[in-house]
Enzyme design. Structure first.
Site, PDB file in Angstrom:
ATOM      1  N   LYS A  49      30.941  47.236  -9.357  1.00 13.25           N
ATOM      2  CA  LYS A  49      31.372  47.395  -7.959  1.00 13.25           C
ATOM      3  C   LYS A  49      30.168  47.774  -7.097  1.00 13.25           C
ATOM      4  CE  LYS A  49      34.992  49.870  -5.338  1.00 13.25           C
ATOM      5  NZ  LYS A  49      36.129  50.818  -5.435  1.00 13.25           N
ATOM      6  N   SER A 124      40.506  49.308  -3.488  1.00 10.38           N
ATOM      7  CA  SER A 124      39.290  48.737  -2.953  1.00 10.38           C
ATOM      8  C   SER A 124      38.455  47.963  -3.963  1.00 10.38           C
ATOM      9  CB  SER A 124      38.424  49.842  -2.354  1.00 10.38           C
ATOM     10  OG  SER A 124      38.013  50.759  -3.356  1.00 10.38           O
ATOM     11  N   SER A 148      42.208  52.778  -6.352  1.00  9.20           N
ATOM     12  CA  SER A 148      41.373  51.581  -6.193  1.00  9.20           C
ATOM     13  C   SER A 148      41.002  50.837  -7.460  1.00  9.20           C
ATOM     14  CB  SER A 148      40.097  51.928  -5.441  1.00  9.20           C
ATOM     15  OG  SER A 148      40.372  51.939  -4.074  1.00  9.20           O
TER      16      SER A 148
HETATM   17  N1  GLN Z   1      43.718  52.855  -0.712  1.00 10.52           N
HETATM   18  C1  GLN Z   1      43.222  54.186  -0.827  1.00 10.52           C
HETATM   19  C2  GLN Z   1      42.341  54.500   0.345  1.00 10.52           C
HETATM   20  O1  GLN Z   1      42.164  53.647   1.132  1.00 10.52           O
HETATM   21  C3  GLN Z   1      42.468  54.381  -2.117  1.00 10.52           C
HETATM   22  C4  GLN Z   1      41.110  53.831  -2.113  1.00 10.52           C
HETATM   23  C5  GLN Z   1      40.321  54.149  -3.335  1.00 10.52           C
HETATM   24  O2  GLN Z   1      40.872  54.541  -4.367  1.00 10.52           O
HETATM   25  N2  GLN Z   1      39.008  54.070  -3.195  1.00 10.52           N
HETATM   26  O3  GLN Z   1      41.823  55.553   0.495  1.00 10.52           O
END
Ligand code: GLN
Length: 446
Positions: A49, A124, A148
């Protein structure tokens, strides 16, 4: 695509040939899962990532503001991979600074779901999940602050695992919310997940929140026959769509048939999860993002004076990131700190206590990962709606628990449905054993 376990038996030459093939396939496949094909050695290639540092690679967290920034050192997970015969290969697309649930907010454009190119892959870590599911990566690393890893794995029909907070070093991970972030594997199956988890988990002096608890290999002890007590939270699933509820009911049946004991529970604090998470996460995010001012990192946009330079440079953040900076500053501001931030920290303890009460009787909790399957690209306009779609994943980060998401079925449109097994802190073995047993019993067809 060959599995990670199979890849470990291949020669350097075979792996290098596979990388050439993967790159060609990724380019013609049109998923926009990779944003680069950099290679850091000739071990088993793992997709990384874009928020994990690999020495001498660009790292941008999917953002314009970090264009031109090159990582000066390896994240601890990258060093750990190297030591176990793996190597970083390729950069995965992601939501800008890991803030999002769709991988639509990246500077590099939207990533598509291999099960339907008009669908988001989740976020994400959407690039990581789409690449693994789309047969263009053997396995990938993602990061999970509020879902995410697990949610994109669920939307794409692969396996995503979030370790206990403190089990995997955060050194070299671009921080989103430091008390919630964990790096973890996204793989084709549960066994590969255990292998990759074993490779990255370690104690690390460079991360002050890293655990010193003894580490035992999960993959070597994976036990498909272990019988576990699994809690289902009856009042938790009512808000999920009917297709998710059907898959859930079928999974409970399969788990029972496999010899596990099911216990029924309710949880009272779940209605506070989203508010608590979005206070804690934005407060930490705004603090972490303060360092991006155009002086030390990334792309400076010069102004007449220092203030204008800050303003122009930070103007490069996308809308969602700006929104979170505003929210975070608001909840930390003098007049509201006690009312929001301090209260959220207290509720966070209550949420953790409630999980621990359930773990007095159960080894695992079975839960949906998301209330729906992957939505259509461009369909989520309202940020609050997007935040609400995190309802099943974020409490696990607030409580610091390990959880794994694995595919259990598809809905009538052929979109994958994932469920998660949540474990007690540092009981990764039960999480993987339960997932392995479920994976073997459920007969999911890719
Ligand atoms: N969707 C969640 C957020 O926007 C989790 C994102 C993540 O785990 N990085 O914060």
């Amino acid at each position: 695509m060959i599995t990670l376990k199979e890849a470990l038996t291949k020669s350097k030459e075979e792996l290098n040939a596979l990388k050439v093939e993967m790159e060609a396939k990724a380019k013609e496949g049109g998923l926009n899962a990779y944003i680069d094909f950099a290679s850091a050695g000739d071990g088993v290639p793992i997709l990384i990532k874009d928020n994990i540092q690999v020495k001498n690679w660009a790292i941008t967290s999917g953002s314009e503001i970090l264009q031109g920034y090159v990582a000066p050192y390896n994240a601890t997970v990258i060093e750990n991979l190297k030591a176990k015969g793996f190597s970083a290969f390729g950069r995965a697309n992601m939501d800008e600074f890991a803030m999002g649930s769709t991988t639509e907010s990246s500077f590099y454009g939207v990533t598509k779901n291999p099960h339907g190119k008009d669908r988001v892959p989740g976020g994400s870590s959407g690039g990581s999940a789409a690449a693994v599911a789309g047969g263009i990566a053997i396995a990938a690393l993602g990061s999970d602050t509020g879902g995410s890893i697990r949610q994109p794995a669920s939307y794409c029909g692969c396996v995503g695992m979030k370790p206990t907070y403190g089990r995997v070093s955060r050194f070299g991970l671009a921080s989103y919310a430091s008390s919630l972030d964990q790096i973890g594997p996204i793989t084709q199956n549960v066994e590969d997940s255990a292998i990759l988890y074993d490779a990255i988990a370690s104690h690390d002096e460079k991360d002050s929140t890293s655990s010193t608890l003894e580490l035992v290999s999960i993959a070597e002890n994976l036990d498909v026959n272990r019988k576990l007590t699994i809690a289902v939270i009856d009042n938790y699933i009512a808000e999920a769509g009917q297709d998710i509820q059907d898959a859930y009911a079928n999974t409970v049946k399969v788990l029972k048939e496999a010899g596990h004991t099911i216990v029924h529970k309710n949880m009272g604090n779940t209605k506070y999860d989203i508010a608590t998470y979005y206070i804690v996460a934005t407060a930490e995010a705004t603090t972490n993002l303060a360092r991006f001012d155009g002086i030390r990192y990334g792309k400076r946009v010069k102004g007449k004076n220092l203030e204008e330079t800050f303003r122009n440079t930070r103007g490069q953040f996308g809308d969602e990131v700006k929104r979170r900076i505003l929210l975070g500053n608001f909840v930390l501001s003098a007049g509201y700190y006690d009312a929001y931030y301090v209260k959220a920290q207290k509720v966070r303890h209550l949420i953790r206590d409630e999980f621990n009460t359930i773990f007095e009787e159960a080894d695992l909790i079975l839960s949906p990962v998301a209330p729906t399957v992957a939505p259509k690209i461009g369909s989520s306009h309202d940020p609050l709606e997007m935040y609400k779609s995190d309802m099943y994943t974020i409490a696990i980060n607030l409580a610091g628990l390990p959880a794994i998401s694995l595919p259990v079925g598809k809905n009538s449109e052929g979109m994958p449905i994932g469920l998660q097994l949540i474990g007690k802190a540092f009981n990764e073995q039960a999480v993987f054993d339960g997932a392995f047993s479920l994976e073997q019993a459920i007969n999911y067809i890719k």
